[in-house]
Design an enzyme around this catalytic site. Sequence first.
Site, short mmCIF file in Angstrom:
data_model
loop_
_atom_site.label_atom_id
_atom_site.label_comp_id
_atom_site.label_asym_id
_atom_site.label_seq_id
_atom_site.Cartn_x
_atom_site.Cartn_y
_atom_site.Cartn_z
N HIS A 20 0.82 -1.21 0.00
CA HIS A 20 0.00 0.00 0.00
C HIS A 20 0.85 1.26 0.00
O HIS A 20 2.03 1.25 0.38
CB HIS A 20 -0.93 0.01 1.22
CG HIS A 20 -0.17 0.01 2.52
ND1 HIS A 20 0.40 1.13 3.08
CD2 HIS A 20 0.10 -1.00 3.38
CE1 HIS A 20 1.00 0.83 4.21
NE2 HIS A 20 0.83 -0.47 4.43
N GLU A 121 -2.11 -7.36 7.35
CA GLU A 121 -0.82 -7.15 8.01
C GLU A 121 -0.77 -7.97 9.31
O GLU A 121 -1.79 -8.50 9.78
CB GLU A 121 -0.64 -5.65 8.31
CG GLU A 121 0.69 -5.26 8.94
CD GLU A 121 1.90 -5.65 8.12
OE1 GLU A 121 2.12 -6.88 7.93
OE2 GLU A 121 2.65 -4.75 7.69
#
Length: 252
Positions: A20, A121
Amino acid sequence: MDATTAYSLHRCKVLHLVRHGQGIHNVEGEKGNHVLLSDEFFDAHLSPLGRQQVDNLRKQVQSCGLAKKIDLVITSPMSRTLQTAVGVFGSEGHSMTVKEENGAKSTLNSPPIVAVELCRERMGLHPCDKRGSISEYQSNFPAIDFKLAKSEDDILWKADTRETMKEVTDRGKKFIEWLWTRQEKEIAVVSHGIFLQEILHTLVNDPSMNTTRFQNCEIRSVVIVDRSSTMGSCHLPSDVSKESVPREEVSK
């Protein structure tokens, strides 16, 4: 010669791994990990620089022709990855939204975008890695498919326990195994630094290859080859160009 020509195409998949864009937590996190314990960074969204990084990567994947080759985009269900997935791979007129902004535009003429919990994550302790509600995401990102989400609210993130690296690695293995159940051949995966790094460590057993931490909005592209029922070795270039998006062999 393209790496895929050495093997039957039905046994290969091309993965484009994308971290990202810069999140607001990445900026403050430079002061130390203790900053990431703040609820201020809950489900951290992109910073202004992160938005610019996403725009730049979109231009790169458009100019090199990659955007037209991708069959599917898989994204972690977090604001910063959802913003990145729509911003890079969505249709023209895309919008990298957060709650207080207007809704995202439809991604007509772009590949399907599917949110998958397995590629989140490392979870626990840090509020920046706790996701919001699925209904809220569906409202803000109507072009993304959230049917694979495990629950409306985040039941995976724990306030007092952080995933071990082994647990992240095991989750990465499950994710790769799940990818093989998909019929799509060329797939973009929009995820996070630690998770993507663990995927490469899982697949790569050559210490000379590039398995370092992904930079924000960095893309690395690999070919995985289904040779057997077990995970084998793989190879990645030491310096992957974002513009040329080279493909190297990875053995499953």
